[in-house]
Design a protein around this motif. Structure first.
Motif, PDB file in Angstrom:
ATOM      1  N   HIS A  74       0.869  -1.255  -0.132  1.00  0.00           N
ATOM      2  CA  HIS A  74       0.078   0.094   0.134  1.00  0.00           C
ATOM      3  C   HIS A  74       0.757   1.415  -0.018  1.00  0.00           C
ATOM      4  N   GLY A  75       0.361   2.679  -0.297  1.00  0.00           N
ATOM      5  CA  GLY A  75       1.038   3.781  -0.541  1.00  0.00           C
ATOM      6  C   GLY A  75       1.165   4.117   1.190  1.00  0.00           C
ATOM      7  N   GLN A  76       2.027   5.349   1.243  1.00  0.00           N
ATOM      8  CA  GLN A  76       2.231   5.846   2.366  1.00  0.00           C
ATOM      9  C   GLN A  76       1.042   6.174   3.157  1.00  0.00           C
ATOM     10  N   SER A  77       1.117   5.747   4.546  1.00  0.00           N
ATOM     11  CA  SER A  77      -0.238   5.872   5.353  1.00  0.00           C
ATOM     12  C   SER A  77       0.184   7.139   6.312  1.00  0.00           C
ATOM     13  N   GLU A  78      -0.961   7.444   6.912  1.00  0.00           N
ATOM     14  CA  GLU A  78      -0.635   8.578   8.183  1.00  0.00           C
ATOM     15  C   GLU A  78       0.374   7.886   9.351  1.00  0.00           C
ATOM     16  N   PHE A  79      -0.062   6.544   9.260  1.00  0.00           N
ATOM     17  CA  PHE A  79       0.788   6.072  10.340  1.00  0.00           C
ATOM     18  C   PHE A  79       2.454   5.996   9.974  1.00  0.00           C
ATOM     19  N   ASN A  80       2.510   5.594   8.520  1.00  0.00           N
ATOM     20  CA  ASN A  80       3.779   5.604   8.239  1.00  0.00           C
ATOM     21  C   ASN A  80       4.664   7.005   8.310  1.00  0.00           C
ATOM     22  N   VAL A  81       4.136   8.146   8.043  1.00  0.00           N
ATOM     23  CA  VAL A  81       4.672   9.404   8.360  1.00  0.00           C
ATOM     24  C   VAL A  81       5.109   9.501   9.684  1.00  0.00           C
ATOM     25  N   ARG A 120      -5.886   1.456   4.194  1.00  0.00           N
ATOM     26  CA  ARG A 120      -4.773   1.947   3.522  1.00  0.00           C
ATOM     27  C   ARG A 120      -4.662   0.999   2.256  1.00  0.00           C
ATOM     28  N   ALA A 121      -5.015  -0.388   2.323  1.00  0.00           N
ATOM     29  CA  ALA A 121      -4.868  -1.188   1.248  1.00  0.00           C
ATOM     30  C   ALA A 121      -5.987  -0.920   0.273  1.00  0.00           C
ATOM     31  N   LEU A 122      -7.298  -0.766   1.063  1.00  0.00           N
ATOM     32  CA  LEU A 122      -8.584  -0.653  -0.016  1.00  0.00           C
ATOM     33  C   LEU A 122      -8.417   0.489  -0.791  1.00  0.00           C
ATOM     34  N   GLU A 123      -7.857   1.800  -0.165  1.00  0.00           N
ATOM     35  CA  GLU A 123      -7.742   3.049  -0.729  1.00  0.00           C
ATOM     36  C   GLU A 123      -6.626   2.783  -1.984  1.00  0.00           C
ATOM     37  N   THR A 124      -5.680   1.932  -1.756  1.00  0.00           N
ATOM     38  CA  THR A 124      -4.662   1.627  -2.691  1.00  0.00           C
ATOM     39  C   THR A 124      -5.233   0.915  -3.811  1.00  0.00           C
ATOM     40  N   ALA A 125      -5.885  -0.087  -3.423  1.00  0.00           N
ATOM     41  CA  ALA A 125      -6.513  -0.760  -4.514  1.00  0.00           C
ATOM     42  C   ALA A 125      -7.608  -0.225  -5.362  1.00  0.00           C
ATOM     43  N   ASP A 147       4.836   4.559  17.899  1.00  0.00           N
ATOM     44  CA  ASP A 147       3.466   4.407  17.324  1.00  0.00           C
ATOM     45  C   ASP A 147       2.521   5.260  17.680  1.00  0.00           C
ATOM     46  N   PRO A 148       1.878   6.035  16.624  1.00  0.00           N
ATOM     47  CA  PRO A 148       0.918   7.414  16.797  1.00  0.00           C
ATOM     48  C   PRO A 148      -0.336   6.882  17.353  1.00  0.00           C
ATOM     49  N   GLY A 149      -0.591   5.775  17.469  1.00  0.00           N
ATOM     50  CA  GLY A 149      -2.204   5.405  17.894  1.00  0.00           C
ATOM     51  C   GLY A 149      -3.030   5.701  16.734  1.00  0.00           C
ATOM     52  N   ILE A 150      -2.740   5.554  15.677  1.00  0.00           N
ATOM     53  CA  ILE A 150      -3.768   5.672  14.525  1.00  0.00           C
ATOM     54  C   ILE A 150      -4.412   4.296  14.036  1.00  0.00           C
ATOM     55  N   GLU A 151      -5.774   3.872  14.415  1.00  0.00           N
ATOM     56  CA  GLU A 151      -6.479   2.890  13.989  1.00  0.00           C
ATOM     57  C   GLU A 151      -6.630   3.128  12.455  1.00  0.00           C
ATOM     58  N   ASP A 152      -6.193   1.915  11.738  1.00  0.00           N
ATOM     59  CA  ASP A 152      -6.617   2.029  10.369  1.00  0.00           C
ATOM     60  C   ASP A 152      -6.682   3.198   9.561  1.00  0.00           C
ATOM     61  N   PRO A 153      -5.400   3.757   9.477  1.00  0.00           N
ATOM     62  CA  PRO A 153      -4.998   4.918   8.888  1.00  0.00           C
ATOM     63  C   PRO A 153      -5.413   4.874   7.389  1.00  0.00           C
TER      64      PRO A 153
END
Length: 184
Positions: A6-13, A59-64, A21-27
C-alpha cells in the motif's frame, strides 16, 4: 502473481519520523501515498492483470481503488494478506463497517472481526503466508492477479522489506523480486 505494498499511510509518516506508534487505528493514505500508487499503476499499465485482491485495511483498500480505477479491474477481499498485528494501525474496521463504507465491494465471506486482537507472533504470520500460497498455488491465473498487501506479509512471504508502493513479482513458492519501486 504481483504484490504491491500500500501507499504511504498517516501511520507511516508519524512512525517514520519518530519511531513511536502514533496510535492511529486503520489509517488512511497520505497525498504522497496516493501519488506513489498512481505511479505504480502507470508502471502496471499494459500488464495482463485480471483482478485485484486486497487486504481489508483502509490503506490497502484505498490503494486497491486507485489501481482498480486506473487499470479498470474489480477488487476482491482476502484477510489472509493483511498486516501482522503489531501496532495500533493494525486494528481494522469490522466487516459491517467495511460493508457500509465500501458498499460496492463484497465482505460477506470474512469474519466480523477479521484481524487478531493479540500481538501476532512470527509463526502465525508465516502460517497465513503458507495458507495463502497453498490456497492459490494451483491457480491458472496466478500471473494475472495483483494483490494489495503490507510490509509484514510481503516480507515474510518473500524476504523482501519493501517500501510503500513497491511492486513485487512473487513465484508460486513465495520467492519474490522487485519489479517497480515508486518515485512520484
Amino acid at each position: 502473481m504481483l504484490f504491491v505494498r500500500h501507499g504511504q499511510s498517516e501511520f507511516n509518516v508519524h512512525y517514520g519520523a519518530t519511531g513511536i506508534d502514533p496510535g492511529i487505528e486503520d489509517p488512511a493514505l497520505t497525498d504522497l501515498g496516493k501519488a506513489q500508487i498512481r505511479h505504480s499503476a502507470e508502471a502496471l499499465a499494459g500488464r495482463e492483470i485480471d483482478h485485484i485482491v486486497s487486504s481489508p485495511y483502509r490503506r490497502a483498500l484505498e490503494t486497491a481503488h486507485i489501481l482498480a480505477d486506473t487499470l479498470r479491474l474489480e477488487i476482491r477481499i482476502d484477510p489472509l494478506i493483511r498486516e501482522h498485528n503489531h501496532f495500533v494501525c493494525d486494528i481494522g474496521r469490522t466487516r459491517s463497517v467495511l460493508q457500509r463504507d465500501w458498499p460496492h465491494l463484497s465482505f460477506d465471506h470474512i469474519d466480523e472481526q477479521w484481524w487478531t486482537e493479540h500481538l501476532e507472533q512470527e509463526h502465525e504470520v508465516f502460517a497465513r503466508v503458507d495458507a495463502f500460497l497453498d490456497g492459490n498455488r494451483a491457480r491458472e491465473d496466478w500471473d494475472r492477479v495483483l494483490c494489495v498487501s503490507h510490509w509484514g506479509f510481503i516480507k515474510r512471504m518473500t524476504g523482501l522489506p519493501v517500501a510503500n508502493g513497491t511492486v513485487v513479482k512473487v513465484q508460486r513458492d513465495g520467492a519474490g523480486e522487485v519489479v517497480h519501486s515508486p518515485d512520484p
